[in-house]
Enzyme design. Structure first.
Site, short mmCIF file in Angstrom:
data_model
loop_
_atom_site.label_atom_id
_atom_site.label_comp_id
_atom_site.label_asym_id
_atom_site.label_seq_id
_atom_site.Cartn_x
_atom_site.Cartn_y
_atom_site.Cartn_z
N TRP A 361 1.01 -1.16 0.15
CA TRP A 361 -0.21 0.10 0.23
C TRP A 361 0.78 1.21 0.19
CZ3 TRP A 361 -1.20 3.15 4.72
CH2 TRP A 361 -0.16 2.98 6.02
N ASP A 362 1.98 0.95 0.29
CA ASP A 362 3.16 2.26 0.49
C ASP A 362 2.71 2.96 -1.06
OD1 ASP A 362 4.06 0.07 1.83
OD2 ASP A 362 5.90 0.73 1.79
N GLU A 488 0.57 -2.33 12.29
CA GLU A 488 0.76 -3.99 12.56
C GLU A 488 1.02 -4.46 13.65
OE1 GLU A 488 3.54 -4.63 9.55
OE2 GLU A 488 2.00 -4.24 7.71
N LYS A 592 2.65 0.58 16.03
CA LYS A 592 3.92 0.53 15.17
C LYS A 592 3.99 1.60 14.24
CE LYS A 592 6.15 -2.44 11.75
NZ LYS A 592 5.76 -3.36 10.74
N GLN A 593 2.91 2.17 13.62
CA GLN A 593 3.00 3.18 12.77
C GLN A 593 1.90 4.12 12.73
OE1 GLN A 593 3.38 -0.14 9.94
NE2 GLN A 593 2.98 1.43 8.48
C1 BGC Z 1 5.03 -1.61 7.40
C2 BGC Z 1 3.93 -1.85 6.47
C3 BGC Z 1 4.56 -1.46 4.81
C4 BGC Z 1 5.72 -2.43 4.68
C5 BGC Z 1 6.56 -2.10 3.52
C6 BGC Z 1 6.22 -2.61 7.11
O1 BGC Z 1 7.13 -2.58 8.13
O2 BGC Z 1 4.41 -1.91 8.71
O3 BGC Z 1 2.99 -0.79 6.37
O4 BGC Z 1 3.85 -1.65 4.07
O5 BGC Z 1 6.86 -2.28 5.88
O6 BGC Z 1 7.08 -0.74 3.54
#
Ligand code: BGC
Length: 781
Positions: A361-362, A488, A592-593
């Protein structure tokens, strides 16, 4: 860690003035050249020493089994890994009778410069062989933005103090020996020597190799041609075998004489076309590059980039490091996307093997917003790739017993390859992220053909997924249960606020687009009843809120969970997922984010101003930023709720993620989303730009450190420049029809070359929020 003095701070280039072998892997990533179709890591011309040789072609991957100890319905069975294809960068050199290898002899000087305006990677070095012969080697590399299939190198050698015999071997090499990067022998087995030879050819200065992948059945061709200039003694010969095509040039040179080689390399691949067709494809590309010539390619590259920078450059006065970093970031975002043309934009672009070359989804959430306002054609192409993968996404939804399409969490060819379903497969929000990218692109460009031909189908199929995944409760509220949001460290939660708000926008947009394109949507089987059901679901969407705390819940019940023991977590225990079991992370409040905070940015019109401030203050002390996707979003929201200095620190983290190797994994490739996040932080954070409700809003506010910030936006054949100082902002419409924008709620009518200036206002001062101990971003003062 890249020791910083390795790179000088200059506004338009990245200069490494000394070769640091201990950070070779990182420099290979940052010096990668790519056009989104071809990627060449910044490996040294002679191939060795190297950390990770890398030559990638967007979409070329190998398959490998994904076996599970415990079987489960719907687990993806096949993994995909981007592979290292034929290396066309290689130019080996023999000086008298010794190989030019910087680990031996004496390296007197070594400089590499990535020039962001010309798109060229320059190298110049002086080396004395163990036997005492000194030569100067210069090379310049490019991967063409204008000729999609073409990469090229100009390579020159000159002896510095005595007559010298030189042998230059310009090669194409397939199935290079790679360092072991994966602990998984199944993956290693699949990607080592995975290219089966089909044809090799050498004649005069021309070389060609054609191979086929073993399991994914993709045909890959590389061809090269050369122009050689040297003294009369210069001789050439060529040969080929299964995995090597080689042009050998010998010459005896006096000091002052130069041997120059211009190498043009063409790449092509196909899952369908025959051997003769793919061979002809690369030969044709090469013929065209030959007729343009080295200098022509250099000129085209410069002209292309002049145009890009004219519309995309960001000027930052007051912080030279950020100035350099934002241009570096924009250059790499462009490189990842520009000629991808209906292929994915991977999380690492084509800069390394990290994440197996997968896209997430980035792309839609971080990269496409930047490109929408700077290089919009790339966005249409990236979304057409999603449309081309709809059959896999429909099959996935069907497998889950759902309607519409379930887009994959991570993929190369469109099929899901996430083997960890709670974080991957349950992250349905990717559907809404794609829909949001469609809506933004269509609005920002007015590309009605795209909406009818591509956008509509994506909106319809994603909306169908939401409608069948969610349900109305007895009171009519619409819930989406059992999903994973952006954070996550929570999984399979009910009513993730981000997911629900984004799904709401998706459902509404699908209903509106279906009405605009009645005939086309009827062809997709959409009727009034279905669009009404989407609108109903959108209207009734649950957004969890805790009235006692006065904050939104990341998901239903989230604020009632125990809070993670931050005080008892040691700095070396981050990232948490590598030191604690997921079950424990999942049952605690630890983020986490950015998740709810991301919702406040992307769906900002769904929140009141003071709700945003309270939510930010609530989530900030539990957000650990174990993903590089977080800092830029925290920057944007910190700026909006008034913490400008904190926002600036977050900007620094997003900006230096790779230049300072902050996550210590730049060796595997660049963090393209975080790099896109530098634009997001500057434009949305300090420019306060939002595009809610099909309108451009600005609320500029500079952090103390910056004297000035200026950026440009493309919008519907217009070109806008926004110039901000600490006290005022000037909006200039440089090209195009008059336009209305909003400055802090005041509607301003802009017409061409009639700039409008307004004072900036400091944001409301609020108490500074805390971060988890040890997780404060590095201060930029
Ligand atoms: C993140 C995801 C991201 C992926 C690729 C993961 O660490 O939690 O949101 O899509 O890395 O960048």
């Amino acid at each position: 860690m890249i020791s910083h003095p390795a790179y000088a701070i200059e506004p338009w280039c990245l200069r490494e003035s000394k070769l640091h072998l201990d950070v070779l892997a990182q420099s290979e990533s940052v010096f990668t050249l790519s056009n989104g179709h071809i990627g060449w890591r910044g490996n040294l011309d002679e191939g060795e020493p190297h950390a990770l040789p890398g030559t990638y072609l967007n979409g070329v991957h190998e398959l490998h089994p994904l076996p599970y100890a415990e079987a489960g319905y719907g687990y993806p069975e096949s993994g995909q890994t981007a592979i290292n294809v034929t290396n066309g960068k290689l130019i080996r050199l023999l000086v008298d009778d010794e190989p030019f290898d910087l680990r031996y002899g004496r390296l007197r000087s070594h400089e590499r410069v990535l020039d962001l305006r010309s798109g060229l990677l320059h190298r110049v070095c002086e080396w004395t062989s163990p036997a005492g012969t000194t030569v100067r080697v210069r090379s310049t590399r490019l991967i063409s933005f204008t000729q999609r299939a073409i990469a090229a190198v100009a390579y020159e050698v000159e002896p510095l103090d005595a007559q010298t015999n030189l042998v230059v071997q310009s090669e194409l090499v397939t199935n290079e020996q790679l360092p072991t990067l994966t602990g998984d022998p199944r993956v290693a087995a699949a990607i080592e020597s995975c290219l089966q030879p089909e044809e090799h050819f050498a004649l005069g200065t021309r070389l060609r190799l054609v191979h086929r992948t073993t399991h994914s059945n993709l045909r890959v061709a590389a061809a090269a041609d050369h122009v050689v200039r040297g003294p009369n003694s210069t001789r050439t010969s060529s040969e080929s075998s299964d995995d090597v095509g080689r042009l050998t040039v010998t010459a005896a040179l006096d000091p002052g004489q130069t041997l120059r080689l211009e190498k043009l390399v063409a790449y092509g691949w196909s899952g369908f076309r025959s051997l003769p067709a793919v061979r002809d494809q690369v030969e044709a590309a090469l013929a065209s590059a030959r007729s343009i010539g080295w200098q022509g390619l250099v000129d085209q590259q410069r002209a292309f980039l002049d145009d890009f920078w004219r519309h995309a450059d960001i000027e930052v006065d007051g912080d030279a490091e950020i100035q350099q970093a934002v241009r570096f970031a924009l250059f790499h975002v462009l490189q990842a996307a520009r000629r991808a043309e209906q292929r994915a934009i991977p999380a690492k672009g084509l800069t390394g093997s990290g994440y197996d070359g997968h896209s997430f989804w980035d792309t839609e959430t971080f990269v496409l917003p930047v490109l929408t306002y700077t290089s919009p054609n790339c966005v249409a192409e990236a979304l057409r790739w999603r449309q081309n993968t709809l059959s896999a996404a429909r099959a996935r939804a069907h497998q889950f017993g759902l309607r519409g399409a379930a887009f994959p969490w991570r993929t190369i060819d469109g099929a899901e390859c996430s083997a960890y379903w709670p974080a991957g497969t349950a992250a349905f929000h990717v559907n809404a992220d794609i829909a949001a990218a469609v809506v933004r692109y269509v609005w920002a460009t007015g590309d009605a053909d795209f909406e009818r031909e591509t956008g509509l189908e994506l909106l319809v199929e994603t909306a169908r997924l939401w409608h069948s995944l969610g349900h109305h409760d007895s009171g009519g509220r619409f819930h989406i249960d059992g999903v994973t949001g952006p954070d996550e460290y929570s999984a399979v939660a009910n009513d993730n606020a981000y997911t629900n708000l984004m799904a709401r926008a998706n459902l509404q947009a699908a209903a509106e687009a279906a009405e605009r394109h009645a005939a086309q949507s009827a062809a997709y089987g959409v009727d009034d009843e279905e669009t009404a059901s989407w609108r109903d679901a959108a209207k009734a969407m649950a957004v969890p809120y805790n009235p006692a705390l006065g904050v939104h819940e990341q998901s239903a019940g989230y604020t009632g969970l125990d809070v993670w023991d931050f005080a008892g977590t040691r700095p070396e225990q981050y990232p948490l997922m590598l030191h604690f079991p997921y079950f424990d992370l999942y049952r605690k409040q630890v983020v986490k984010q950015a998740d709810l905070v991301l919702a406040m940015y992307l769906c900002g019109d769904a929140f009141e101003e003071d709700q945003k401030a309270r939510n930010f203050a609530y989530y900030e002390p539990m957000t650990v930023r174990d993903s590089s996707l977080s800092a830029c979003i925290q920057c944007v929201m910190a700026a909006e709720v008034g913490h400008l200095s904190l926002a600036y620190d977050y900007l620094g983290e997003a900006a230096l993620i790779d230049l300072a190797d902050l996550e210590k994994n730049t060796r595997d490739g660049l963090h393209i989303a975080s790099l896109a996040g530098v634009w997001i932080g500057l434009v949305a954070g300090f420019g306060g730009m939002r595009d809610h409700g099909n309108f451009l809003h600005f609320a500029p506010r500079l952090p103390e450190r910056l004297d000035r910030l200026a950026f440009s936006l493309r919008l519907r054949q217009r070109f806008l420049r926004i110039d901000i100082t600490s006290s005022r902002v000037t909006y200039t419409l440089k090209e195009g029809d008059p336009l209305q924008i909003s400055h802090r709620g005041e509607v301003i009518a802009l017409s061409k070359d009639a700039p409008q200036t307004r004072p900036t206002e400091p944001p409301t001062a609020r108490p500074e929020p805390a971060q988890p101990p040890g997780r404060r971003p590095a201060p930029r003062h």
